[in-house]
Write a protein that holds these residues in place. Structure first.
Motif, PDB file in Angstrom:
ATOM      1  N   HIS A 189       0.811  -1.222   0.000  1.00  0.00           N
ATOM      2  CA  HIS A 189       0.000   0.000   0.000  1.00  0.00           C
ATOM      3  C   HIS A 189       0.846   1.276   0.000  1.00  0.00           C
ATOM      4  O   HIS A 189       0.337   2.360  -0.261  1.00  0.00           O
ATOM      5  CB  HIS A 189      -1.006   0.006   1.169  1.00  0.00           C
ATOM      6  N   THR A 190       2.134   1.130   0.224  1.00  0.00           N
ATOM      7  CA  THR A 190       3.023   2.298   0.201  1.00  0.00           C
ATOM      8  C   THR A 190       3.605   2.538  -1.196  1.00  0.00           C
ATOM      9  O   THR A 190       4.321   3.510  -1.395  1.00  0.00           O
ATOM     10  CB  THR A 190       4.180   2.122   1.208  1.00  0.00           C
ATOM     11  N   GLY A 219       0.874   1.579 -10.383  1.00  0.00           N
ATOM     12  CA  GLY A 219       1.489   0.810 -11.471  1.00  0.00           C
ATOM     13  C   GLY A 219       2.348  -0.331 -10.952  1.00  0.00           C
ATOM     14  O   GLY A 219       2.305  -1.445 -11.469  1.00  0.00           O
ATOM     15  N   TYR A 220       3.122  -0.038  -9.922  1.00  0.00           N
ATOM     16  CA  TYR A 220       3.977  -1.062  -9.314  1.00  0.00           C
ATOM     17  C   TYR A 220       3.126  -2.203  -8.757  1.00  0.00           C
ATOM     18  O   TYR A 220       3.435  -3.379  -8.975  1.00  0.00           O
ATOM     19  CB  TYR A 220       4.834  -0.442  -8.205  1.00  0.00           C
ATOM     20  N   VAL A 221       2.073  -1.856  -8.037  1.00  0.00           N
ATOM     21  CA  VAL A 221       1.219  -2.876  -7.416  1.00  0.00           C
ATOM     22  C   VAL A 221       0.551  -3.733  -8.493  1.00  0.00           C
ATOM     23  O   VAL A 221       0.524  -4.959  -8.388  1.00  0.00           O
ATOM     24  CB  VAL A 221       0.169  -2.237  -6.475  1.00  0.00           C
ATOM     25  N   ILE A 222       0.037  -3.110  -9.540  1.00  0.00           N
ATOM     26  CA  ILE A 222      -0.602  -3.852 -10.629  1.00  0.00           C
ATOM     27  C   ILE A 222       0.410  -4.795 -11.276  1.00  0.00           C
ATOM     28  O   ILE A 222       0.099  -5.957 -11.554  1.00  0.00           O
ATOM     29  CB  ILE A 222      -1.207  -2.895 -11.685  1.00  0.00           C
ATOM     30  N   ASP A 223       1.627  -4.311 -11.509  1.00  0.00           N
ATOM     31  CA  ASP A 223       2.672  -5.164 -12.082  1.00  0.00           C
ATOM     32  C   ASP A 223       2.997  -6.345 -11.165  1.00  0.00           C
ATOM     33  O   ASP A 223       3.188  -7.477 -11.632  1.00  0.00           O
ATOM     34  CB  ASP A 223       3.946  -4.361 -12.350  1.00  0.00           C
ATOM     35  N   GLU A 224       3.068  -6.094  -9.865  1.00  0.00           N
ATOM     36  CA  GLU A 224       3.346  -7.173  -8.907  1.00  0.00           C
ATOM     37  C   GLU A 224       2.223  -8.216  -8.918  1.00  0.00           C
ATOM     38  O   GLU A 224       2.487  -9.416  -8.878  1.00  0.00           O
ATOM     39  CB  GLU A 224       3.525  -6.615  -7.493  1.00  0.00           C
ATOM     40  N   VAL A 225       0.994  -7.745  -8.963  1.00  0.00           N
ATOM     41  CA  VAL A 225      -0.144  -8.672  -9.013  1.00  0.00           C
ATOM     42  C   VAL A 225      -0.066  -9.508 -10.285  1.00  0.00           C
ATOM     43  O   VAL A 225      -0.256 -10.732 -10.247  1.00  0.00           O
ATOM     44  CB  VAL A 225      -1.491  -7.903  -8.926  1.00  0.00           C
ATOM     45  N   GLN A 226       0.231  -8.872 -11.417  1.00  0.00           N
ATOM     46  CA  GLN A 226       0.306  -9.613 -12.677  1.00  0.00           C
ATOM     47  C   GLN A 226       1.436 -10.638 -12.639  1.00  0.00           C
ATOM     48  O   GLN A 226       1.266 -11.767 -13.085  1.00  0.00           O
ATOM     49  CB  GLN A 226       0.485  -8.666 -13.861  1.00  0.00           C
ATOM     50  N   ARG A 227       2.582 -10.257 -12.099  1.00  0.00           N
ATOM     51  CA  ARG A 227       3.688 -11.221 -11.978  1.00  0.00           C
ATOM     52  C   ARG A 227       3.285 -12.401 -11.088  1.00  0.00           C
ATOM     53  O   ARG A 227       3.597 -13.555 -11.378  1.00  0.00           O
ATOM     54  CB  ARG A 227       4.939 -10.537 -11.422  1.00  0.00           C
ATOM     55  N   TYR A 228       2.599 -12.095 -10.006  1.00  0.00           N
ATOM     56  CA  TYR A 228       2.145 -13.147  -9.092  1.00  0.00           C
ATOM     57  C   TYR A 228       1.183 -14.097  -9.809  1.00  0.00           C
ATOM     58  O   TYR A 228       1.325 -15.312  -9.721  1.00  0.00           O
ATOM     59  CB  TYR A 228       1.468 -12.510  -7.872  1.00  0.00           C
TER      60      TYR A 228
END
Length: 142
Positions: A121-122, A126-135
Motif C-alpha cells: 500500500h506504500t 502501477g507497481y502494485v498492478i505489475d506485482e499482481v500480474q507477476r504473481y
C-alpha cells in the motif's frame, strides 16, 4: 482420472451452479465464479475422494465449509486497498470487475495483496498492478 469421472464432473458442476444460483439468489455466471474460485472445485476431479458422488446440496455445504475456513479478518484500510487494486487491475486489463475478481480468487492474488498490504500500500498503483500480474503469471505456470 477415468473417463466416467471426466464426463460426470461437468454435469455435477452445472447442477451445482443451478443450486448455488437458487440458494444464493445470484445469476448462473456468478454461481460459476463462486464454484471456480473455491478450493473445493479442484477436489471434484480427485478420483480417490469421489466428491462427485455427493448431491448438489451436500456439495454446496462442503463449498461453504471451505469458504468459511478461508475467511481472513482484514482492516477497513486493507479492504479498501484490495478493492482499489482490484478495480485498477480490471481497468488496466480492460476486463470487468467480476472477471478481475475471478482471476484474483483463482490465482490467490487476493491473499497475496492482503498478506503484503503493509508493503504494497506504500507503493504506486502501477507497481502494485505489475506485482499482481507477476504473481498471477507465476501461479499460472504451476
Amino acid at each position: 482420472m477415468g473417463v466416467y469421472e471426466d464426463n460426470i464432473v461437468p454435469v455435477k458442476i452445472a447442477n451445482l451452479a443451478e443450486y448455488v444460483s437458487e440458494r444464493r439468489r445470484i445469476s448462473l455466471d456468478e454461481a460459476l465464479v463462486y464454484i471456480y474460485s473455491n478450493d473445493m472445485y479442484k477436489d471434484l476431479y480427485d478420483e480417490g475422494a469421489k466428491w462427485w458422488y455427493l448431491s448438489s446440496e451436500a456439495l454446496y455445504d462442503e463449498f461453504e465449509d471451505r469458504r468459511k475456513k478461508k475467511t481472513i479478518e482484514v482492516s477497513r484500510e486493507a479492504f479498501e486497498f484490495y478493492v482499489y487494486t482490484l478495480e485498477k487491475y480490471a481497468l488496466s486489463k480492460r476486463i470487468g470487475g467480476l472477471q478481475a475478481l475471478a482471476l484474483f480468487k483463482e490465482y490467490e492474488a487476493d491473499e497475496f495483496l492482503l498478506k503484503h498490504y503493509d508493503l504494497l500500500h506504500t507503493q504506486g498503483t502501477g507497481y502494485v498492478i505489475d506485482e499482481v500480474q507477476r504473481y498471477i503469471d507465476r501461479r499460472k505456470k504451476r
